[in-house]
Design an enzyme around this catalytic site. Structure first.
Site, PDB file in Angstrom:
ATOM      1  CB  SER A 145      95.636  21.425  19.129  1.00  0.00           C
ATOM      2  OG  SER A 145      94.377  20.935  19.562  1.00  0.00           O
ATOM      3  CE1 TYR A 162      96.713  23.345  23.876  1.00  0.00           C
ATOM      4  CE2 TYR A 162      94.682  22.663  22.787  1.00  0.00           C
ATOM      5  CZ  TYR A 162      96.011  22.431  23.106  1.00  0.00           C
ATOM      6  OH  TYR A 162      96.638  21.301  22.645  1.00  0.00           O
TER       7      TYR A 162
HETATM    8  P1  NAD Z   1     101.913  16.743  28.242  1.00  0.00           P
HETATM    9  O1  NAD Z   1     101.366  17.710  29.220  1.00  0.00           O
HETATM   10  O2  NAD Z   1     102.057  15.330  28.630  1.00  0.00           O
HETATM   11  O3  NAD Z   1     103.321  17.238  27.692  1.00  0.00           O
HETATM   12  C1  NAD Z   1     103.624  18.583  27.484  1.00  0.00           C
HETATM   13  C2  NAD Z   1     105.115  18.729  27.566  1.00  0.00           C
HETATM   14  O4  NAD Z   1     105.452  20.124  27.393  1.00  0.00           O
HETATM   15  C3  NAD Z   1     105.633  18.314  28.942  1.00  0.00           C
HETATM   16  O5  NAD Z   1     106.838  17.595  28.764  1.00  0.00           O
HETATM   17  C4  NAD Z   1     105.901  19.648  29.633  1.00  0.00           C
HETATM   18  O6  NAD Z   1     106.902  19.588  30.609  1.00  0.00           O
HETATM   19  C5  NAD Z   1     106.334  20.498  28.440  1.00  0.00           C
HETATM   20  N1  NAD Z   1     106.250  21.915  28.714  1.00  0.00           N
HETATM   21  C6  NAD Z   1     105.172  22.605  29.182  1.00  0.00           C
HETATM   22  N2  NAD Z   1     105.489  23.898  29.328  1.00  0.00           N
HETATM   23  C7  NAD Z   1     106.783  24.020  28.928  1.00  0.00           C
HETATM   24  C8  NAD Z   1     107.682  25.112  28.846  1.00  0.00           C
HETATM   25  N3  NAD Z   1     107.313  26.350  29.214  1.00  0.00           N
HETATM   26  N4  NAD Z   1     108.943  24.890  28.394  1.00  0.00           N
HETATM   27  C9  NAD Z   1     109.325  23.659  28.021  1.00  0.00           C
HETATM   28  N5  NAD Z   1     108.523  22.585  28.090  1.00  0.00           N
HETATM   29  C10 NAD Z   1     107.264  22.775  28.540  1.00  0.00           C
HETATM   30  O7  NAD Z   1     100.980  16.891  26.979  1.00  0.00           O
HETATM   31  P2  NAD Z   1     101.002  16.212  25.539  1.00  0.00           P
HETATM   32  O8  NAD Z   1      99.623  15.751  25.294  1.00  0.00           O
HETATM   33  O9  NAD Z   1     102.137  15.276  25.360  1.00  0.00           O
HETATM   34  O10 NAD Z   1     101.212  17.530  24.654  1.00  0.00           O
HETATM   35  C11 NAD Z   1     102.254  17.706  23.720  1.00  0.00           C
HETATM   36  C12 NAD Z   1     101.812  18.711  22.683  1.00  0.00           C
HETATM   37  O11 NAD Z   1     100.700  18.167  21.951  1.00  0.00           O
HETATM   38  C13 NAD Z   1     101.314  20.039  23.267  1.00  0.00           C
HETATM   39  O12 NAD Z   1     101.760  21.100  22.457  1.00  0.00           O
HETATM   40  C14 NAD Z   1      99.814  19.908  23.191  1.00  0.00           C
HETATM   41  O13 NAD Z   1      99.177  21.149  23.118  1.00  0.00           O
HETATM   42  C15 NAD Z   1      99.663  19.101  21.918  1.00  0.00           C
HETATM   43  N6  NAD Z   1      98.370  18.415  21.804  1.00  0.00           N
HETATM   44  C16 NAD Z   1      98.007  17.453  22.696  1.00  0.00           C
HETATM   45  C17 NAD Z   1      96.764  16.834  22.545  1.00  0.00           C
HETATM   46  C18 NAD Z   1      96.286  15.752  23.475  1.00  0.00           C
HETATM   47  O14 NAD Z   1      95.114  15.352  23.367  1.00  0.00           O
HETATM   48  N7  NAD Z   1      97.114  15.236  24.378  1.00  0.00           N
HETATM   49  C19 NAD Z   1      95.927  17.194  21.499  1.00  0.00           C
HETATM   50  C20 NAD Z   1      96.322  18.184  20.612  1.00  0.00           C
HETATM   51  C21 NAD Z   1      97.565  18.784  20.775  1.00  0.00           C
END
Ligand code: NAD
Length: 255
Positions: A145, A162
């Protein structure tokens, strides 16, 4: 044959049931990979990802596991290996963030965030690397991130765990790239604000402030992340390892 041909490859995407993970699953399948879609609790959402992949003409399977559990992660890998053979392409995408409104961060929350975001990444990479090293070929992308590179100025107290976990993922990936080269390439993608379930509770005011500070003047989409991830897993990125790529519309820039 596609522009990033991954046919014949077995890919595993953790947290593939929705958001960024789902977009990555679909992109890798369109490039020809057979995609193992990991989910922790929502089997139905993972099945929907698989249905979308099949509608696109691709193939895959769904595998439940909480990646913070070494035992569940191992069982997931055993299942994929039994069904399709070893994992060639790994995307550690599963992650959690806390957008709670209280100022305190209880130690349980710190541990849970580190456990999913960092330990979960470690468990998957460690398990995948055995077969990758044995075959002399493996590609890994860890989803970090921008908070792993630059502390959030918006709600720092609540994003400390985070941001720390995502910084650690970058350090972990760099170390793995050095330790496991040339057989395995390991890179990080650091998204900025992407519209997914994770960020849907963010206030309109906060979203507006972020977009105003972003040269691209918009939030990102899961497809923005999926495209780069697919490239990094492909032969076209054969000379790239140990790197972190920011996809944030210019909000955060690396020196
Ligand atoms: P999201 O919450 O929609 O998806 C997260 C996914 O991870 C979900 O499918 C959830 O079920 C899964 N998950 C959570 N805990 C888990 C576990 N213990 N075991 C297996 N699966 C698990 O969020 P997203 O935005 O799609 O995030 C995906 C990745 O991108 C994450 O690592 C997040 O930190 C990163 N990210 C997101 C953003 C943003 O703005 N959305 C920005 C930077 C980084």
């Amino acid at each position: 044959m596609t522009d990033r041909d991954l046919s014949g490859r077995v890919a595993l995407v953790t947290g593939g049931s929705r958001g960024i993970g789902r977009a990555i699953c679909r992109r890798l399948a369109r490039a020809g990979a057979w995609v193992a879609i990991n989910y922790s609790s929502s089997e139905e959402a993972a099945a929907e990802t698989l249905a979308q992949i099949r509608a696109d003409g691709g193939g895959g399977g769904i595998y439940g596991a909480d990646v913070s559990s070494l035992e569940e992660t191992d069982a997931m890998f055993l299942g994929i290996e039994a069904d399709r053979g070893p994992v060639d392409l790994l995307v550690t995408n599963a992650g959690i963030a806390s957008f709670r409104d209280d100022v305190d961060m209880p130690v349980e929350l710190w541990r849970r965030i580190l456990s999913v975001n960092l330990d979960g990444t470690f468990h998957c990479v460690w398990r995948a690397r055995e077969a990758m090293l044995a075959r002399g070929d493996g590609r890994i992308v860890c989803i970090s991130s921008i908070n792993g590179l630059a502390p959030s100025t918006l709600r720092p107290d609540r994003l400390i765990a985070y941001g720390t976990s995502k910084s650690a993922v970058i350090g972990f990936a760099r170390n793995c790239a050095t330790a496991f080269g040339p057989a395995i390439r390991v890179n990080c993608v650091a998204p900025g604000l992407i519209d997914t379930d994770m960020t849907k509770d963010m206030s309109d005011e906060m979203r507006r402030r972020i977009v105003e500070s972003t040269p691209a003047r918009r939030t990102g989409t899961p497809d923005d992340i999926a495209e780069l991830t697919c490239f990094l897993l492909s032969d076209a990125a054969g000379f790239i390892t140990g790197q972190t790529y920011v996809v944030s519309g210019g909000l955060v820039t690396l020196p």
